[in-house]
Design an enzyme around this catalytic site. Sequence first.
Site, PDB file in Angstrom:
ATOM      1  N   LYS A 111       6.428  46.327  36.579  1.00 36.45           N
ATOM      2  CA  LYS A 111       5.079  45.879  36.226  1.00 36.45           C
ATOM      3  C   LYS A 111       4.392  46.866  35.263  1.00 36.45           C
ATOM      4  O   LYS A 111       3.805  46.474  34.256  1.00 36.45           O
ATOM      5  CB  LYS A 111       4.235  45.737  37.498  1.00 36.45           C
ATOM      6  CG  LYS A 111       2.761  45.496  37.245  1.00 36.45           C
ATOM      7  CD  LYS A 111       2.526  44.170  36.565  1.00 36.45           C
ATOM      8  CE  LYS A 111       1.070  44.007  36.148  1.00 36.45           C
ATOM      9  NZ  LYS A 111       0.813  42.728  35.510  1.00 36.45           N
ATOM     10  N   CYS A 155      -5.819  45.550  32.530  1.00 38.30           N
ATOM     11  CA  CYS A 155      -4.393  45.770  32.809  1.00 38.30           C
ATOM     12  C   CYS A 155      -3.786  46.724  31.801  1.00 38.30           C
ATOM     13  O   CYS A 155      -3.366  47.830  32.138  1.00 38.30           O
ATOM     14  CB  CYS A 155      -3.649  44.448  32.762  1.00 38.30           C
ATOM     15  SG  CYS A 155      -4.480  43.164  33.690  1.00 38.30           S
TER      16      CYS A 155
HETATM   17  N1  SAJ Z   1      -4.323  42.836  21.595  1.00 37.41           N
HETATM   18  C1  SAJ Z   1      -4.332  43.334  20.305  1.00 37.41           C
HETATM   19  N2  SAJ Z   1      -3.320  42.972  19.460  1.00 37.41           N
HETATM   20  C2  SAJ Z   1      -2.333  42.116  19.846  1.00 37.41           C
HETATM   21  C3  SAJ Z   1      -2.321  41.627  21.162  1.00 37.41           C
HETATM   22  C4  SAJ Z   1      -3.337  41.998  22.030  1.00 37.41           C
HETATM   23  O1  SAJ Z   1      -5.211  44.099  19.912  1.00 37.41           O
HETATM   24  O2  SAJ Z   1      -1.472  41.823  19.009  1.00 37.41           O
HETATM   25  C5  SAJ Z   1      -5.390  43.240  22.519  1.00 37.41           C
HETATM   26  C6  SAJ Z   1      -6.276  42.068  22.970  1.00 37.41           C
HETATM   27  O3  SAJ Z   1      -7.270  41.805  22.033  1.00 37.41           O
HETATM   28  C7  SAJ Z   1      -6.811  42.601  24.284  1.00 37.41           C
HETATM   29  C8  SAJ Z   1      -5.668  43.455  24.826  1.00 37.41           C
HETATM   30  O4  SAJ Z   1      -4.809  43.706  23.733  1.00 37.41           O
HETATM   31  O5  SAJ Z   1      -7.942  43.436  24.068  1.00 37.41           O
HETATM   32  C9  SAJ Z   1      -4.886  42.834  25.945  1.00 37.41           C
HETATM   33  O6  SAJ Z   1      -4.693  41.459  25.728  1.00 37.41           O
HETATM   34  P1  SAJ Z   1      -3.310  40.723  26.062  1.00 37.41           P
HETATM   35  O7  SAJ Z   1      -3.479  39.305  25.735  1.00 37.41           O
HETATM   36  O8  SAJ Z   1      -2.184  41.423  25.384  1.00 37.41           O
HETATM   37  O9  SAJ Z   1      -3.076  40.973  27.624  1.00 37.41           O
HETATM   38  P2  SAJ Z   1      -3.953  40.759  28.969  1.00 37.41           P
HETATM   39  O10 SAJ Z   1      -4.599  42.057  29.341  1.00 37.41           O
HETATM   40  O11 SAJ Z   1      -4.800  39.546  28.892  1.00 37.41           O
HETATM   41  O12 SAJ Z   1      -2.760  40.439  30.022  1.00 37.41           O
HETATM   42  C10 SAJ Z   1      -1.686  41.377  30.154  1.00 37.41           C
HETATM   43  C11 SAJ Z   1      -0.363  40.598  30.061  1.00 37.41           C
HETATM   44  N3  SAJ Z   1       0.763  41.549  29.957  1.00 37.41           N
HETATM   45  C12 SAJ Z   1       1.664  41.483  28.948  1.00 37.41           C
HETATM   46  O13 SAJ Z   1       1.595  40.681  28.057  1.00 37.41           O
HETATM   47  C13 SAJ Z   1       2.788  42.455  28.999  1.00 37.41           C
HETATM   48  C14 SAJ Z   1      -0.216  39.708  31.274  1.00 37.41           C
HETATM   49  O14 SAJ Z   1       1.047  39.048  31.272  1.00 37.41           O
HETATM   50  C15 SAJ Z   1      -0.356  40.546  32.549  1.00 37.41           C
HETATM   51  O15 SAJ Z   1      -0.251  39.733  33.715  1.00 37.41           O
HETATM   52  C16 SAJ Z   1      -1.727  41.178  32.550  1.00 37.41           C
HETATM   53  O16 SAJ Z   1      -1.809  42.045  31.401  1.00 37.41           O
HETATM   54  C17 SAJ Z   1      -1.903  41.953  33.836  1.00 37.41           C
HETATM   55  O17 SAJ Z   1      -2.593  41.429  34.745  1.00 37.41           O
HETATM   56  O18 SAJ Z   1      -1.309  43.016  33.986  1.00 37.41           O
END
Ligand code: SAJ
Length: 417
Positions: free
Chosen positions: A215, A269
Amino acid sequence: MLSDTAPTVAVIGLGYIGLPTAAVVARSGARVRGVDVSAHVVDTVAAGKVHIEENDLDALVQQVVSAGALTASLDMPHADYFVIAVPTPFKEGFAPDIAYVEAAARAVAPMLEVGNTVILESTSPVGTTEVIRDILAQLRPDLSFPHCPADVADIAVAYCPERVLPGRILEELVSNDRCIGGISDACAARALGFYQRFVQGDCLLTTARTAEMVKLVENAFRDVNIAFANELSVISHGLDLDVWEVIRLANRHPRVNILQPGPGVGGHCIAVDPWFIVHSDPQNARLIRTAREVNDDKIDFTVARAVEQIELGGDAPIAVLGLAFKPNIDDLRSSPAVEVALKLAARYGERIRIVEPYIESLPAAFADSGATLVSLDTALDSCGSAILLVDHDAFKAVDRSRVASLAVHDSRGIWRN
Ligand code: SAJ
């Protein structure tokens, strides 16, 4: 109609993961009790309503509560399965705080009976499932608990992390593969029986410690990759290059897939979990730590770029577009956009006009800042500069001619053409 042989499940913690999980498990035919320390949360769920925003969750909770499959209370019931889904924040110095998990274990202990299974879903440092086992064993010396892979004990203890994406939780709870770690093989097998009730993805069995690390690694992987994109955007700015053009073209290589830069990494997360790895081995977790720092530093970089543009716009009002931590959701927790907006509000006060289509009033932190919440049309019609912080669909749809005359900092690269 619930059958008399329906398994009973207690879900502890009715938050962003616990409530959707409770609802999905209830839909699968189990008799589910949601348990929370907040009377407001318990009352809301017991009334068939939701206290969080997640696609389609309100309708499902309403359905399973009115069918009698999901109930809610402050008290812990007896249950075949106990699923712990409470928060694991960090303390001073980014040390993981598992106090809520420990409290949940202490609340579960008195209710345990031979044959029960305790599953931890909260993101946790490696070894936490064993800590739970130790708390339970200490409080219930009359029961046996597993210690090694071959153990068959009265109580099964397992770890199974959630991995759902906010906004797609109900879908991903069912379709994603799950990694199930048992303290013993028998524990993993018992937890498998639980997840097979509602998971259509593959359920992959391993040890509890491995599943805990899996995780953390998943979110650290994403953090490191986003940090790479964010670092490229800082370097490209210095070299006067368009980072989105650089990334778009580099991604045409068959083995390159660079993510998108932004104002930083938010949510509860990805900006938290990597610290659990760093804390467990500070000497060797160099890349993971640096990625965290690169992503956090992107907030001040974004403020600096915004200020450059704002100063070009004279004394006119300033549109700040987006506060959510990612597109098309209402979740502002740990959002870099909020941090940037607060810093701009501290500097420019009532000139700041914030647009966030997913909220009805500004968070308390903006109370004395002078910033106001306005509609997108009002902002675009009245402002001299626009600072875009979130790639909401509503902002992507803006006709470029409407922003052509504004001084723009687009931290998400959606208005380039
Ligand atoms: N972000 C960027 N650039 C990108 C992708 C994301 O700046 O190319 C930023 C987003 O704007 C945001 C942050 O990253 O601020 C996180 O967003 P996210 O969509 O990547 O992830 P979360 O936090 O919504 O959910 C993550 C997911 N983990 C992964 O993709 C490895 C989800 O599957 C997990 O269940 C969740 O964390 C968790 O609960 O741990």
